[in-house]
Scaffold this motif. Structure first.
Motif, short mmCIF file in Angstrom:
data_model
loop_
_atom_site.label_atom_id
_atom_site.label_comp_id
_atom_site.label_asym_id
_atom_site.label_seq_id
_atom_site.Cartn_x
_atom_site.Cartn_y
_atom_site.Cartn_z
N GLU A 163 52.01 -74.10 -29.81
CA GLU A 163 52.15 -73.19 -30.93
C GLU A 163 50.74 -72.78 -31.29
O GLU A 163 49.77 -73.37 -30.78
N PRO A 164 50.55 -71.77 -32.10
CA PRO A 164 49.19 -71.30 -32.38
C PRO A 164 48.23 -72.41 -32.78
O PRO A 164 48.48 -73.15 -33.73
N GLY A 165 47.17 -72.55 -31.98
CA GLY A 165 46.14 -73.54 -32.27
C GLY A 165 46.43 -74.94 -31.82
O GLY A 165 45.59 -75.83 -31.95
N VAL A 166 47.62 -75.19 -31.25
CA VAL A 166 47.99 -76.54 -30.79
C VAL A 166 48.09 -76.53 -29.27
O VAL A 166 49.01 -75.94 -28.71
N PRO A 167 47.15 -77.16 -28.56
CA PRO A 167 47.16 -77.10 -27.10
C PRO A 167 48.34 -77.86 -26.51
O PRO A 167 48.85 -78.82 -27.10
N LYS A 168 48.79 -77.39 -25.34
CA LYS A 168 49.81 -78.14 -24.62
C LYS A 168 49.24 -79.49 -24.21
O LYS A 168 48.02 -79.69 -24.14
N ASP A 169 50.14 -80.43 -23.92
CA ASP A 169 49.71 -81.79 -23.60
C ASP A 169 48.73 -81.81 -22.44
O ASP A 169 47.78 -82.60 -22.41
N THR A 170 48.95 -80.95 -21.44
CA THR A 170 48.06 -80.90 -20.28
C THR A 170 46.63 -80.61 -20.71
O THR A 170 45.69 -81.31 -20.32
N ALA A 171 46.45 -79.57 -21.53
CA ALA A 171 45.11 -79.20 -21.98
C ALA A 171 44.51 -80.29 -22.86
O ALA A 171 43.31 -80.60 -22.75
N ARG A 172 45.32 -80.89 -23.71
CA ARG A 172 44.83 -81.96 -24.58
C ARG A 172 44.34 -83.15 -23.75
O ARG A 172 43.25 -83.69 -24.00
N ASN A 173 45.12 -83.54 -22.76
CA ASN A 173 44.74 -84.69 -21.94
C ASN A 173 43.49 -84.40 -21.11
O ASN A 173 42.63 -85.28 -20.94
N ILE A 174 43.39 -83.18 -20.57
CA ILE A 174 42.20 -82.83 -19.79
C ILE A 174 40.97 -82.83 -20.68
O ILE A 174 39.89 -83.31 -20.30
N ARG A 175 41.11 -82.33 -21.90
CA ARG A 175 39.97 -82.31 -22.83
C ARG A 175 39.52 -83.74 -23.13
O ARG A 175 38.32 -84.03 -23.22
N GLU A 176 40.47 -84.68 -23.24
CA GLU A 176 40.12 -86.07 -23.61
C GLU A 176 39.59 -86.87 -22.43
O GLU A 176 38.67 -87.67 -22.59
N SER A 177 40.17 -86.65 -21.24
CA SER A 177 39.78 -87.48 -20.08
C SER A 177 38.92 -86.76 -19.06
O SER A 177 38.18 -87.39 -18.30
N GLY A 178 39.04 -85.43 -19.01
CA GLY A 178 38.29 -84.66 -18.01
C GLY A 178 38.88 -84.71 -16.63
O GLY A 178 38.27 -84.23 -15.67
N GLU A 179 40.10 -85.27 -16.49
CA GLU A 179 40.69 -85.46 -15.16
C GLU A 179 42.08 -84.85 -15.08
O GLU A 179 42.83 -84.84 -16.06
N ALA A 190 48.04 -82.50 -2.93
CA ALA A 190 47.57 -82.86 -4.27
C ALA A 190 46.05 -82.71 -4.31
O ALA A 190 45.36 -83.12 -3.37
N LEU A 191 45.55 -82.09 -5.37
CA LEU A 191 44.12 -81.85 -5.54
C LEU A 191 43.61 -82.68 -6.71
O LEU A 191 44.05 -82.50 -7.84
N GLU A 192 42.70 -83.60 -6.42
CA GLU A 192 42.10 -84.42 -7.48
C GLU A 192 40.96 -83.64 -8.11
O GLU A 192 40.00 -83.25 -7.42
N CYS A 193 41.05 -83.41 -9.42
CA CYS A 193 40.10 -82.52 -10.09
C CYS A 193 39.47 -83.19 -11.31
O CYS A 193 40.08 -84.03 -11.96
N ARG A 194 38.27 -82.73 -11.60
CA ARG A 194 37.61 -83.05 -12.86
C ARG A 194 37.27 -81.74 -13.57
O ARG A 194 36.88 -80.76 -12.93
#
Length: 201
Positions: free
Chosen positions: A65-81, A133-137
């Motif tokens: 929803e506006p301003g609330v990232p999807k779980d994928t984006a939130r997790n990547i922001r927190e872990s970088g992986e 599968a692609l392992e990404c950071r």
């Protein structure tokens, strides 16, 4: 030809227009892990590979929803992986099931019968049944208006046995038929009807 003004009259229809015309698009079936350890998997078709030196991919998960990232984006922001899976037709129903909205921390994989395995370079697991599968950071995340473009560097690639010749690394295209995303809201394409066209000198 029909003209669409995405700055004004048709601004609210930009997704529908562009997602229908810019196709087929590969699907990034993306796995992440929350800080609490829950594995999240979601598909995104605003995705592609954008370079090889270094190897980089871009995915663009929207907001819940506006301003609330999807779980994928939130997790990547927190872990970088994150791990991007490419998928073929046997995985389509499972992929579609993971597109459902769930509460943060609830895994989309529950009840799907898929196998998770450790990765080599990131702590996020990979789905064994996927052909690749692609392992990404995370390298960089760009915000352009309400768009979030996550640029990831690919550090490891897993590929199903038989796709690449182990000695020459020659790719066997006839053994790979990924599913692609077509127009909004529910269209997909198979990629098993191919042709070869040599580039001119």
């Amino acid at each position: 030809m029909q003209l669409f003004n995405l700055d004004d009259e048709h601004k609210g229809k930009a997704y529908q227009i562009l997602a229908s015309l810019v196709a087929p698009r590969p699907i990034a079936w993306t796995a992440t892990r929350s800080a609490e350890g829950s594995v999240n998997v979601a598909p995104f078709s605003f995705f592609n590979v954008f370079g090889s030196r270094p190897p980089v991919v871009v995915i663009a998960p929207g907001d819940k929803e506006p301003g609330v990232p999807k779980d994928t984006a939130r997790n990547i922001r927190e872990s970088g992986e994150f791990v991007i899976h490419l998928l073929d037709e046997p995985l389509v129903e499972a992929m579609n099931a993971t597109a459902a909205e769930k509460d943060y921390g609830d895994s989309e994989l529950d009840g799907l019968g898929l196998t998770l395995a450790d990765c080599d370079h990131v702590s996020v697991p990979r789905i064994v049944e996927a052909p690749a599968a692609l392992e990404c950071r995370e390298h960089t995340t760009l915000r352009i208006g309400k768009n979030r473009l996550i640029i990831g560097q690919v550090h490891r690639v897993w590929a199903r046995e038989g796709l690449f010749d182990p000695k020459t690394l020659r790719f066997d295209q006839e053994k790979y038929a990924p599913i692609a995303r077509m127009g909004s809201p529910d269209w997909y394409a198979r990629t098993d009807d191919l042709f070869s066209l040599k580039r001119p000198d």
